[in-house]
Design a protein around this motif. Structure first.
Motif, PDB file in Angstrom:
ATOM      1  N   PHE A   1      -4.703 -36.580 -93.260  1.00  0.00           N
ATOM      2  CA  PHE A   1      -4.638 -37.307 -92.000  1.00  0.00           C
ATOM      3  C   PHE A   1      -3.181 -37.574 -91.660  1.00  0.00           C
TER       4      PHE A   1
ATOM      5  N   LYS B   1      -8.382 -38.347 -87.065  1.00  0.00           N
ATOM      6  CA  LYS B   1      -7.135 -37.594 -86.858  1.00  0.00           C
ATOM      7  C   LYS B   1      -6.609 -37.812 -85.434  1.00  0.00           C
TER       8      LYS B   1
ATOM      9  N   TYR C   1      -8.436 -33.605 -97.015  1.00  0.00           N
ATOM     10  CA  TYR C   1      -7.895 -33.583 -95.668  1.00  0.00           C
ATOM     11  C   TYR C   1      -6.622 -34.409 -95.613  1.00  0.00           C
TER      12      TYR C   1
ATOM     13  N   GLU D   1      -3.154 -39.761 -84.296  1.00  0.00           N
ATOM     14  CA  GLU D   1      -2.139 -39.032 -83.522  1.00  0.00           C
ATOM     15  C   GLU D   1      -1.798 -39.740 -82.218  1.00  0.00           C
TER      16      GLU D   1
END
Length: 170
Positions: A6, A52, A4, A56
């Motif tokens: 991030f 995540k 993944y 953000e």
């Protein structure tokens, strides 16, 4: 999903986690470090999404934290008040005048100094590494002679960025 990406980080294998990941990023015209701290060697998909979303929203959380800090300054027994007073107690007038405009009579000296707080680090503890009860840590300090002071005002939050506590650490 095993690997993944991030925000801010390179690809991380969610099933073979290291204990610690760290990056340095540009944030509001300065550099900050962001780190991920894991107790376990894997995480599930909902945890990945929570990390995540948190990453953000660092700018939003920073703004929100500054509001928490301002509110805490108003409290007689608040950590922020003690933190700000430390500078007035320990620094000479000349040193303080390098940080804030002492001739500014429109704004209190405490608020002027508070406005000089800079975010230095964001740490995430998504699975309770070190037996943490909080999720995110935001370390703030004031620059003295262009360098961050080792006295930190630390805002600890839950996974949604809501205030857990404010502490003063060094």
């Amino acid at each position: 999903m095993i690997n993944y990406n991030f925000p801010y980080f390179e690809e991380i294998n969610s099933q073979e986690l290291k204990e610690y990941y760290s990056v340095e990023v540009d944030f509001n015209d300065t550099k900050i470090s962001i780190d991920l701290n894991f107790e376990n060697d894997s995480i599930d998909q909902p945890s990945i999404e929570t990390i995540k979303i948190f990453l953000e929203n660092i700018k939003k959380f920073d703004k929100q934290n500054r509001s928490y800090i301002e509110d805490d300054l108003k409290e007689e027994d608040g950590e922020t008040r003690d933190y700000i007073n430390f500078y007035f107690d320990e620094l000479e007038q000349v040193e303080i005048s390098k940080i804030i405009d002492l001739d500014n009579t429109n704004t209190s000296k405490e608020i002027l100094l508070l406005n000089e707080l800079k975010l230095n680090r964001v740490g995430l503890y998504p699975d309770g590494k070190y037996n943490t009860t909080y999720y995110g840590v935001f370390d703030y300090s004031i620059d003295i002679d262009g360098e961050p002071c080792d006295q930190l005002l630390v805002v600890k939050t839950n996974e949604k960025g809501n205030l857990d506590q404010i502490t003063w650490e060094s």
